[in-house]
Structure formats: structure tokens, C-alpha cells
Design a protein around this motif. Sequence first.
Motif, PDB file in Angstrom:
ATOM      1  N   ARG A 216       3.243 -40.499  -0.054  1.00 34.55           N
ATOM      2  CA  ARG A 216       4.388 -39.972  -0.796  1.00 34.55           C
ATOM      3  C   ARG A 216       4.028 -38.597  -1.325  1.00 34.55           C
ATOM      4  O   ARG A 216       2.872 -38.319  -1.626  1.00 34.55           O
ATOM      5  CB  ARG A 216       4.742 -40.889  -1.952  1.00 34.55           C
ATOM      6  N   LEU A 217       5.063 -37.761  -1.451  1.00 38.20           N
ATOM      7  CA  LEU A 217       4.804 -36.449  -2.030  1.00 38.20           C
ATOM      8  C   LEU A 217       5.991 -35.995  -2.855  1.00 38.20           C
ATOM      9  O   LEU A 217       7.116 -36.440  -2.664  1.00 38.20           O
ATOM     10  CB  LEU A 217       4.473 -35.402  -0.964  1.00 38.20           C
ATOM     11  N   LYS A 218       5.690 -35.129  -3.784  1.00 40.71           N
ATOM     12  CA  LYS A 218       6.716 -34.513  -4.621  1.00 40.71           C
ATOM     13  C   LYS A 218       6.337 -33.057  -4.795  1.00 40.71           C
ATOM     14  O   LYS A 218       5.216 -32.736  -5.201  1.00 40.71           O
ATOM     15  CB  LYS A 218       6.783 -35.223  -5.984  1.00 40.71           C
TER      16      LYS A 218
ATOM     17  N   LYS B 298      -6.131 -30.574 -15.461  1.00 45.09           N
ATOM     18  CA  LYS B 298      -6.284 -31.596 -16.497  1.00 45.09           C
ATOM     19  C   LYS B 298      -5.325 -32.729 -16.134  1.00 45.09           C
ATOM     20  O   LYS B 298      -4.144 -32.714 -16.473  1.00 45.09           O
ATOM     21  CB  LYS B 298      -5.956 -31.016 -17.869  1.00 45.09           C
ATOM     22  N   ARG B 299      -5.857 -33.705 -15.423  1.00 45.41           N
ATOM     23  CA  ARG B 299      -5.030 -34.754 -14.826  1.00 45.41           C
ATOM     24  C   ARG B 299      -4.154 -35.515 -15.822  1.00 45.41           C
ATOM     25  O   ARG B 299      -2.969 -35.708 -15.554  1.00 45.41           O
ATOM     26  CB  ARG B 299      -5.906 -35.727 -14.050  1.00 45.41           C
ATOM     27  N   PRO B 300      -4.680 -35.961 -16.946  1.00 45.76           N
ATOM     28  CA  PRO B 300      -3.812 -36.720 -17.863  1.00 45.76           C
ATOM     29  C   PRO B 300      -2.636 -35.884 -18.378  1.00 45.76           C
ATOM     30  O   PRO B 300      -1.527 -36.399 -18.512  1.00 45.76           O
ATOM     31  CB  PRO B 300      -4.744 -37.111 -19.010  1.00 45.76           C
ATOM     32  N   ILE B 301      -2.866 -34.625 -18.606  1.00 41.11           N
ATOM     33  CA  ILE B 301      -1.798 -33.774 -19.129  1.00 41.11           C
ATOM     34  C   ILE B 301      -0.753 -33.505 -18.046  1.00 41.11           C
ATOM     35  O   ILE B 301       0.455 -33.574 -18.301  1.00 41.11           O
ATOM     36  CB  ILE B 301      -2.373 -32.461 -19.710  1.00 41.11           C
ATOM     37  N   VAL B 302      -1.205 -33.221 -16.831  1.00 41.61           N
ATOM     38  CA  VAL B 302      -0.266 -33.003 -15.730  1.00 41.61           C
ATOM     39  C   VAL B 302       0.529 -34.283 -15.469  1.00 41.61           C
ATOM     40  O   VAL B 302       1.752 -34.232 -15.292  1.00 41.61           O
ATOM     41  CB  VAL B 302      -0.992 -32.516 -14.457  1.00 41.61           C
ATOM     42  N   ALA B 303      -0.139 -35.422 -15.482  1.00 43.43           N
ATOM     43  CA  ALA B 303       0.554 -36.696 -15.272  1.00 43.43           C
ATOM     44  C   ALA B 303       1.595 -36.928 -16.370  1.00 43.43           C
ATOM     45  O   ALA B 303       2.695 -37.425 -16.086  1.00 43.43           O
ATOM     46  CB  ALA B 303      -0.442 -37.841 -15.220  1.00 43.43           C
ATOM     47  N   TYR B 304       1.276 -36.546 -17.587  1.00 44.24           N
ATOM     48  CA  TYR B 304       2.229 -36.698 -18.700  1.00 44.24           C
ATOM     49  C   TYR B 304       3.404 -35.732 -18.532  1.00 44.24           C
ATOM     50  O   TYR B 304       4.560 -36.131 -18.651  1.00 44.24           O
ATOM     51  CB  TYR B 304       1.520 -36.461 -20.033  1.00 44.24           C
ATOM     52  N   HIS B 305       3.125 -34.474 -18.239  1.00 46.62           N
ATOM     53  CA  HIS B 305       4.186 -33.470 -18.097  1.00 46.62           C
ATOM     54  C   HIS B 305       5.123 -33.768 -16.927  1.00 46.62           C
ATOM     55  O   HIS B 305       6.301 -33.416 -16.982  1.00 46.62           O
ATOM     56  CB  HIS B 305       3.589 -32.076 -17.919  1.00 46.62           C
ATOM     57  N   PHE B 306       4.588 -34.386 -15.888  1.00 50.79           N
ATOM     58  CA  PHE B 306       5.392 -34.649 -14.691  1.00 50.79           C
ATOM     59  C   PHE B 306       5.584 -36.148 -14.455  1.00 50.79           C
ATOM     60  O   PHE B 306       5.752 -36.580 -13.319  1.00 50.79           O
ATOM     61  CB  PHE B 306       4.757 -33.969 -13.472  1.00 50.79           C
ATOM     62  N   GLN B 307       5.599 -36.926 -15.539  1.00 47.66           N
ATOM     63  CA  GLN B 307       5.749 -38.374 -15.381  1.00 47.66           C
ATOM     64  C   GLN B 307       7.090 -38.753 -14.755  1.00 47.66           C
ATOM     65  O   GLN B 307       7.165 -39.703 -13.977  1.00 47.66           O
ATOM     66  CB  GLN B 307       5.533 -39.096 -16.710  1.00 47.66           C
ATOM     67  N   ASP B 308       8.145 -38.009 -15.038  1.00 48.70           N
ATOM     68  CA  ASP B 308       9.438 -38.315 -14.420  1.00 48.70           C
ATOM     69  C   ASP B 308       9.386 -38.090 -12.912  1.00 48.70           C
ATOM     70  O   ASP B 308       9.935 -38.888 -12.137  1.00 48.70           O
ATOM     71  CB  ASP B 308      10.551 -37.459 -15.026  1.00 48.70           C
ATOM     72  N   GLU B 309       8.733 -37.024 -12.484  1.00 47.55           N
ATOM     73  CA  GLU B 309       8.614 -36.730 -11.064  1.00 47.55           C
ATOM     74  C   GLU B 309       7.760 -37.784 -10.354  1.00 47.55           C
ATOM     75  O   GLU B 309       8.068 -38.194  -9.238  1.00 47.55           O
ATOM     76  CB  GLU B 309       8.023 -35.337 -10.847  1.00 47.55           C
ATOM     77  N   ILE B 310       6.706 -38.220 -11.024  1.00 48.00           N
ATOM     78  CA  ILE B 310       5.847 -39.266 -10.449  1.00 48.00           C
ATOM     79  C   ILE B 310       6.629 -40.569 -10.326  1.00 48.00           C
ATOM     80  O   ILE B 310       6.590 -41.241  -9.286  1.00 48.00           O
ATOM     81  CB  ILE B 310       4.561 -39.451 -11.280  1.00 48.00           C
TER      82      ILE B 310
ATOM     83  N   GLY C  79       0.019 -40.955  -3.645  1.00 49.42           N
ATOM     84  CA  GLY C  79       1.013 -39.891  -3.548  1.00 49.42           C
ATOM     85  C   GLY C  79       0.364 -38.590  -3.983  1.00 49.42           C
ATOM     86  O   GLY C  79      -0.770 -38.574  -4.467  1.00 49.42           O
ATOM     87  N   VAL C  80       1.088 -37.500  -3.829  1.00 51.75           N
ATOM     88  CA  VAL C  80       0.538 -36.215  -4.220  1.00 51.75           C
ATOM     89  C   VAL C  80       1.642 -35.354  -4.833  1.00 51.75           C
ATOM     90  O   VAL C  80       2.770 -35.329  -4.344  1.00 51.75           O
ATOM     91  CB  VAL C  80      -0.136 -35.491  -3.025  1.00 51.75           C
ATOM     92  N   LEU C  81       1.288 -34.702  -5.917  1.00 53.77           N
ATOM     93  CA  LEU C  81       2.137 -33.667  -6.490  1.00 53.77           C
ATOM     94  C   LEU C  81       1.670 -32.360  -5.869  1.00 53.77           C
ATOM     95  O   LEU C  81       0.483 -32.033  -5.943  1.00 53.77           O
ATOM     96  CB  LEU C  81       1.974 -33.598  -8.010  1.00 53.77           C
TER      97      LEU C  81
END
Length: 163
Positions: A80-82, A102-114, A24-26
Motif C-alpha cells: 500500500r502507498l500514500k 522522526k517516525r512517531p511524529i510523522v505517524a501522528y501528523h499523518f495518522q489520517d492518511e495512514i 505500506g509506505v508514505l
Amino acid sequence: ENRLRESLMIDNAMVVGRNRELPGVLIIPDFEELKDWCAQHNIGYESPEKVVRKRPVIQAFQKQVRQVNRSLSKSQQIKRLKLLPRSLSQDEGELTPSLKIKRPIVAYHFQDEIEEMYRDEEKTLIRGLFAFGQAYLELGQSSLIDVELCRNNGLALFFYLSA
């Protein structure tokens, strides 16, 4: 990601989906370009939070993802995309000084969207009506699914597609 960033409407993109069946992609839109695009297509632009949920906007980004997918192998294709409602920032710790994600931080900040993007990964309901070789499908707004159809005259089918 780099191919997606070539689009004027995309400010940034981050592929997600490690340990998932489908990548998927943010996507972080370039909100100034998106505002202009909305004006050209008579789509109201109230705020970034509202515009990223509008079907025509999502479809425009899905089209761009499909164009990029044509140049990728099947296993690399984004399914998939968001669309995110805000830009990534250094202040939030999401970008380095050289503006790398910074992938881990973005993944953490947008974990609900993912999680929302993958919520129905195991069972995505696709309701299809097959009539005279044509299909009418209702898909979730964040799904990009390739479906091959065969003729099944006058039969309505309801089935689950494992993502």
C-alpha cells in the motif's frame, strides 16, 4: 526506504504498518521533479494537494514501488502507498537536524492518511471479470495487489480479498 529514495521523484519515504498484515509506505514526492514529470506527460499540475491524487501520478509511484518490491522478500514487499501533499520539515518536528525522519511524529501528523491507506484492510472489494483467461480488475488507488488468475470462461466473479 533507501531504495525508494534513490528515485529522482521521491524526496522521502517512510514505511508504516507495524501491527498490520501488509506494509505500506508514505511517499513524499520531490515536487520539483514531479512538476517536470507532469509537464512531460501532459498532466496538469495545479498544486501538490491536487497532483498527488491524480491517477497517472499515483500509478507512476506504484510502478516505482513495484520495481523496489522485486528485490525484497515477499514479507517485506510494500503493498500500500500514500502520496503526501507536502514535504517533511524540521519546523514541524518531523525531521532531526541531520534530516532523519522522526517516525512517531510523522505517524501522528499523518495518522489520517495512514488510516485511509488501511481503511479497507479487512475487506478490500476486488471486482473481477474473468473472460477467456483475462482479468479486468478495479483496485483502490493505494492498493498494490498481486493476483494469480486461473481460466474461468465467461464467469463474472465478485469476491472479497482479505488484505
